[in-house]
Design a protein around this motif. Structure first.
Motif: not given
Length: 292
Positions: A3-6, A37-44
Motif C-alpha cells: 500500500p501507499a503510505a498512510f 479494503l486491504v487487497p485494494m490498498l495492496a494493489l493500489r
C-alpha cells in the motif's frame, strides 16, 4: 505490491471516529476487518492518506434483542461471531444461513457485518439479506445519528447512501414469527467465491397454508442487491399448493431487467441461473414453513 503510505488512527469511541472523518475529509477511510479494503490498498486500486481503524472501537460489536422484538447486531461484529451465535440463528435464520457462504473461515474471522454492508458488493450475501428482511441501518456522524432503510441504502456497485463522514454502527433486523421458512441459494464456481447468481428467500404462511408475507432478494445479477417486490405482492394470499417454484423464479428474474454480464457469465446465462436459484430457494423456504 504494498500500500501507499498512510497515517493510522485507532479511535476508542464512535464519536472519535466520526470526528476524525469530519476533520480529515475525503482522504480518510474507515477500516474494520479489512478483508475487502486491504487487497485494494495492496494493489493500489485505492489510496488514502489516513486509515481510521474501528476494529477495536467501543460499541460496535455485539448482538442484542430489543424491546420491540427486533435483533440489533453491531456493525463491527465479525462474521464468525454471527456464524456461532445461537441468538442470531433463532431470531434471524436467513442471516445465519448466509454466513457460511461468505469466503472461507479465515475471512469470516476478520470480516465484519458492517464491512460487508458498507462495501456493497452486488454479489455479496449480507446486503441481499438486509434488503430481503427490510433491515434498518444505523449511522453516526459528527452531526448526529440517523437510521437508513436498507431499501434506500444500496445505490450501485460499491456505492451506498452512507456519507463519507458517517460510521455505520449497527443493523436492526425484524424477527419473523409464526410459520416461517428461510433459504439462501447461490451458484458460484467454487465455494467461497462471489456468487454468479443468488437468492435470499423468506416466507410466512397463515394457518390455512396461504402466503401471509414473503421476501425475495436477489444478488449477483445487477449492480446492487434487488428485491422482487412485484412478485411478492402477487404471491400474498395465494395457497402454497397453487404456487409453482419455477413460476416464482422466472417472474422474479423477468422483473429485474437485463442482468449483469462479465467474464463469469453472459446476461442470458445469469438470468437462467438466477431463476433456478430463486426456484430452489423458494421450494426450501416453503417446505420449512409448511413443516413448521
Amino acid at each position: 505490491m504494498k500500500p501507499a503510505a498512510f497515517e493510522y488512527h485507532a479511535p476508542a469511541t464512535v464519536e472519535e471516529a466520526a470526528a476524525l472523518l469530519a476533520e480529515l475529509g475525503d482522504q480518510a477511510k474507515l477500516i474494520a476487518g479489512g478483508q475487502s479494503l486491504v487487497p485494494m490498498l495492496a494493489l493500489r486500486l485505492a489510496v488514502f492518506d489516513h486509515l481510521v481503524d474501528v476494529s477495536r472501537t467501543a460499541g460496535l460489536r455485539g448482538v442484542r434483542r430489543e424491546s420491540g422484538g427486533a435483533l440489533w447486531i453491531g456493525a463491527g461484529t465479525t462474521q464468525a461471531a454471527i456464524e456461532r451465535s445461537a441468538e442470531v440463528a433463532e431470531a434471524v435464520p436467513l442471516l445465519a444461513r448466509a454466513t457460511p457462504l461468505i469466503g472461507h473461515f479465515q475471512i469470516r474471522n476478520r470480516g465484519t457485518l458492517g464491512g460487508s454492508i458498507a462495501h456493497a458488493d452486488a454479489a455479496a450475501e449480507y446486503p441481499a439479506v438486509a434488503v430481503t428482511l427490510d433491515a434498518e441501518l444505523e449511522a453516526v456522524s459528527a452531526a448526529g445519528a440517523r437510521t437508513i432503510p436498507s431499501a434506500k441504502f444500496f445505490l450501485g456497485q460499491w456505492t451506498t447512501e452512507l456519507g463519507a463522514d458517517e460510521v455505520l454502527t449497527g443493523l436492526r433486523f425484524p424477527v419473523w414469527r409464526g410459520r416461517t421458512g428461510f433459504a439462501v441459494e447461490e451458484f458460484a464456481r467454487r465455494h467461497g467465491d462471489f456468487a454468479i447468481a443468488g437468492a435470499a428467500i423468506a416466507v410466512e404462511l397463515d394457518p390455512d397454508d396461504r402466503i401471509r408475507r414473503c421476501g425475495i432478494g436477489l444478488f449477483g445479477l445487477g449492480s446492487k442487491p434487488e428485491r422482487a417486490t412485484a412478485v411478492e405482492a402477487e404471491l400474498i394470499g395465494r395457497h402454497l399448493a397453487d404456487v409453482a417454484a419455477d413460476e416464482v423464479g422466472r417472474a422474479a428474474i423477468s422483473g429485474l431487467g437485463p442482468c449483469a454480464a462479465d467474464l463469469h457469465g453472459s446476461a442470458e446465462y445469469r438470468a437462467r441461473v438466477g431463476a433456478a436459484v430463486v426456484a430452489r430457494g423458494w421450494q426450501r423456504a416453503l417446505r420449512e414453513a409448511g413443516d413448521g
